[in-house]
Design an enzyme around this catalytic site. Structure first.
Site, PDB file in Angstrom:
ATOM      1  N   SER A 166      49.259  10.609  59.283  1.00  0.00           N
ATOM      2  CA  SER A 166      49.288  11.624  60.343  1.00  0.00           C
ATOM      3  C   SER A 166      50.606  11.554  61.122  1.00  0.00           C
ATOM      4  O   SER A 166      51.672  11.767  60.558  1.00  0.00           O
ATOM      5  CB  SER A 166      48.067  11.422  61.243  1.00  0.00           C
ATOM      6  OG  SER A 166      47.846  12.546  62.056  1.00  0.00           O
ATOM      7  N   ASP A 262      42.114  20.474  57.151  1.00  0.00           N
ATOM      8  CA  ASP A 262      43.049  19.805  58.046  1.00  0.00           C
ATOM      9  C   ASP A 262      44.096  20.819  58.474  1.00  0.00           C
ATOM     10  O   ASP A 262      44.745  21.441  57.630  1.00  0.00           O
ATOM     11  CB  ASP A 262      43.714  18.639  57.297  1.00  0.00           C
ATOM     12  CG  ASP A 262      44.673  17.833  58.157  1.00  0.00           C
ATOM     13  OD1 ASP A 262      44.862  18.168  59.339  1.00  0.00           O
ATOM     14  OD2 ASP A 262      45.238  16.844  57.640  1.00  0.00           O
ATOM     15  N   HIS A 292      40.584  15.364  57.959  1.00  0.00           N
ATOM     16  CA  HIS A 292      41.682  14.516  58.409  1.00  0.00           C
ATOM     17  C   HIS A 292      41.156  13.124  58.789  1.00  0.00           C
ATOM     18  O   HIS A 292      40.250  12.987  59.604  1.00  0.00           O
ATOM     19  CB  HIS A 292      42.344  15.167  59.628  1.00  0.00           C
ATOM     20  CG  HIS A 292      43.600  14.494  60.085  1.00  0.00           C
ATOM     21  ND1 HIS A 292      44.848  14.861  59.646  1.00  0.00           N
ATOM     22  CD2 HIS A 292      43.799  13.471  60.957  1.00  0.00           C
ATOM     23  CE1 HIS A 292      45.765  14.120  60.219  1.00  0.00           C
ATOM     24  NE2 HIS A 292      45.156  13.256  61.021  1.00  0.00           N
TER      25      HIS A 292
END
Length: 324
Positions: A166, A262, A292
């Site tokens: 991320s 996501d 996610h």
């Protein structure tokens, strides 16, 4: 707006998705506290305190550039390793606002245990107290320090990879770009796991996924506001938003994982296409039916185990070792 479990989610992930907290990144401290509570509960349920995994795990602080505080890192090394061995610098996720050395402890342990690669997890400074370029500087300074202390750490300075999830994926891309641009320590591989790439937030997935579990577009807005500041210029540094990099040639090979449900999906896929167009060897793996952070939330699911297996395999192949 409540979290909505999307139709088409992998059946094994549905219950996990329903239990994901809807964090408000507009309130950073509340989000940090909630994540710490969730982490403690998760560890207690799994009974994981001091796993007997054959690793030597060391917490220490390393020096940063002048005027910046020392950087906490956690080093995972296989016990009895005969060096020098490859290294992986790993940057946790958390929207540049949350996360710490515990966030990806399980993943880093598995990488080190299964590949023999020494993993150095970096606890970079967080926004909004420390906006860009603080996190980037910490991560790049960690790369420089590790390269300069390779002999002490028992690692091969010519076989260093970087990776992250991320926001940590954004930092991975940024450190890799900076290593090329600034003539820094060589990076042999980059692992971009559902990475943050683009501050523009104009992709289809960003517009579509406003209430998805794990991460959603509303928090993405807060993330960039905290990281870049409320008066950020329209044109930002590629070391903040890697989509701004005009030239991707000369970068090391990459593994890029994207997630179906996501908001970051399409910017990640677009970055993968740009890497390919620039002549970079890149493996793009898009995982349908996932949300996610699914692999951290449900590591024992079939798709979670498969994702970790693949990450260990590509890391081992890239650094010239054999994965278990």
């Amino acid at each position: 707006m409540p979290i909505i479990v999307p139709p088409g989610l992998d059946p094994e992930l549905v219950r996990v998705a329903e239990l994901q907290p809807d964090l408000d990144y507009g309130r950073p401290q509340e989000s940090r506290d909630a994540l710490r509570r969730a982490y403690r509960i998760s560890r207690a349920l799994r009974g994981r305190n001091a796993p007997d995994d054959g690793l030597e795990v060391t917490d220490r602080e390393i020096p940063a550039r002048a005027g910046s505080p020392d950087i906490p890192v956690r080093i995972y090394a296989r016990s009895g390793s005969e060096g020098p061995v490859p290294a992986l610098l790993f940057f946790h996720g958390g929207g540049f606002v949350t996360g710490n050395l515990d966030t990806e402890d399980d993943r880093c342990r598995e990488y080190a245990r299964r590949t023999g690669v020494t993993v150095i997890s970096v606890d970079y400074r967080l926004a909004p107290e420390h906006p860009f370029p603080c996190a980037f500087e910490d991560c790049y300074d960690a790369l420089v320090w590790v390269a300069g202390h390779a002999a002490e750490l028992g690692i091969d300075g010519e076989r260093m990879a970087v990776g992250g999830t991320s926001a940590g994926g954004a930092l991975t891309a940024a450190v890799t770009l900076a290593s090329r641009d600034l003539g820094g320590p060589p990076v042999v591989y980059q692992m971009l796991l559902y990475p943050v790439i683009d501050h523009a937030m104009t992709s289809r997935s960003m517009k579509e996924f406003e209430a998805t579990p794990g991460w959603h577009a509303r928090n993405n807005v807060h993330m960039w506001r905290h990281y870049l500041g409320t008066d950020a210029p329209e044109k930002v540094s590629p070391y903040a938003a890697p989509a701004e990099a005009g030239d991707l040639t000369g970068l090391p090979p990459a593994y890029l994982m994207t997630i179906e449900f996501d908001p970051l999906r399409d910017e990640g896929l677009d970055f993968g296409r740009r890497l390919l167009a620039a002549g970079v060897s890149v493996q793009v793996h898009h995982l349908p039916g996932t949300f996610h952070g699914f692999d951290a939330a449900a590591p024992q699911s079939v798709v979670g185990r498969r994702a970790l297996d693949e990450q260990c395999a590509v890391l081992a192949r890239a650094t010239g070792v054999k994965a278990e």
